[in-house]
Design a protein around this motif. Sequence first.
Motif, mmCIF file in Angstrom:
data_model
loop_
_atom_site.group_PDB
_atom_site.id
_atom_site.type_symbol
_atom_site.label_atom_id
_atom_site.label_comp_id
_atom_site.label_asym_id
_atom_site.label_seq_id
_atom_site.Cartn_x
_atom_site.Cartn_y
_atom_site.Cartn_z
ATOM 1 N N ASP A 52 45.036 36.768 5.137
ATOM 2 C CA ASP A 52 44.176 37.938 4.931
ATOM 3 C C ASP A 52 42.688 37.625 5.017
ATOM 4 N N ASN A 53 42.295 36.363 4.971
ATOM 5 C CA ASN A 53 40.893 35.982 5.166
ATOM 6 C C ASN A 53 40.793 34.480 5.406
ATOM 7 N N THR A 55 39.160 32.199 3.660
ATOM 8 C CA THR A 55 39.301 31.403 2.440
ATOM 9 C C THR A 55 40.763 31.150 2.126
ATOM 10 N N SER A 175 38.383 31.929 10.551
ATOM 11 C CA SER A 175 38.053 33.179 9.858
ATOM 12 C C SER A 175 37.807 34.266 10.893
ATOM 13 N N TYR A 177 36.204 37.239 9.834
ATOM 14 C CA TYR A 177 35.261 38.131 9.147
ATOM 15 C C TYR A 177 34.424 38.881 10.200
ATOM 16 N N THR A 183 36.784 39.272 15.439
ATOM 17 C CA THR A 183 37.050 39.795 14.098
ATOM 18 C C THR A 183 38.370 40.546 14.023
ATOM 19 N N GLU A 186 38.806 41.689 8.244
ATOM 20 C CA GLU A 186 38.965 40.496 7.408
ATOM 21 C C GLU A 186 40.211 39.807 7.915
ATOM 22 N N GLY A 188 42.283 35.596 8.553
ATOM 23 C CA GLY A 188 42.201 34.159 8.754
ATOM 24 C C GLY A 188 43.410 33.666 9.512
#
Length: 355
Positions: A52-53, A55, A175, A177, A183, A186, A188
């Motif tokens: 989901d991202n 991180t 990422s 983002y 993109t 959001e 990953g």
Amino acid sequence: MIPIAKPIIGKEEERAVLEVLRSGKLAQGEVVAEFEEAFAGYCGMKYAVATDNGTSALMVALTAASVGPGDEVITTPFTFFATASTILFTGAKPVFVDIDPETYNINPKLIEAAITKKTKAIIPVHLYGLMADMETINKIAKKHKLIVIEDAAQAHGADIRGKKAGTWGLAATFSFYPTKNMTTGEGGMVTTNDSQLAARAKLFRNQGMQKLYYHDTLGYNFRMTNIAAVIGIEQLKKLESFTKKRIENADFLTRKLRAMNNELITPHVPGGYRHVFHQYTIRTANRDSLIARLKKADIGYGIYYPLPIHKQKPFKTYSNQKFPESEKSAKKVLSLPVNPSVSKRDIDTISRLLT
């Protein structure tokens, strides 16, 4: 306004999202699997695991690689916070190594001095879209039997002599983002050629489940939605055109600045490296005065990053450590717009303001 970053969203993304919305299948499903396959193919890897991202991609990669309490992970203090915070979240200890001031990436000449019996992994960061010296880093890792996990959050499509970011280590993370080179809103991704790591990554991102409501291990909900994935599928088709425009803009701005202002240090690109210019970052002793000019002209800019990680509050136990090149860079770096929405006329405007 000339923005420092701008997602380029077209009719293709709009139509694809609408199709997913109308299908009623919004959570992780076949569309996510299609995006994973496409992204793995683009990188030249066997497996890709969407999250989901960016991180959570780092968390998934570290956990799937069995990094945890008692382990040390070598990385750079001059990066986005998540590179180091995710190491802490696994229970492992970040060990910082200073950067090469020319590339802003971890200095491989300093890595071996930081290796101990507890060292398990190295996380090189491909900062601003320029890859770290992976050839040297991988030699060190092989010598000391260490895992390498690339933080490629800013390096979609970057390469060293044709070998892409995301293909050099046991795993790599990206990422998506909105400010990134492509993109999903959001999102990953973890890339790997290791089937067991990919399987563990898929378990960990999905509450530890292979079969619904049957949990094989502890995990999190780090799933990507079909909505995000379908945007990613369309963005990936455009990534090379975006990248070529970034490189073209960066080359044009470099030529302008070198001709007009000898006091600015423009980005360094080593021979054989493809810099994809997630950020075009100069070095200047007059940052505040340049920022004032940019603000007055409504031109976007960025400082990536104003405070190295070892100086951040959650890392206060590291605050007495010295990483002089990272600390000097934090005071002098300034990023300028070269994203695909920037025109040559915009670059003329920017370069005149900085002279």
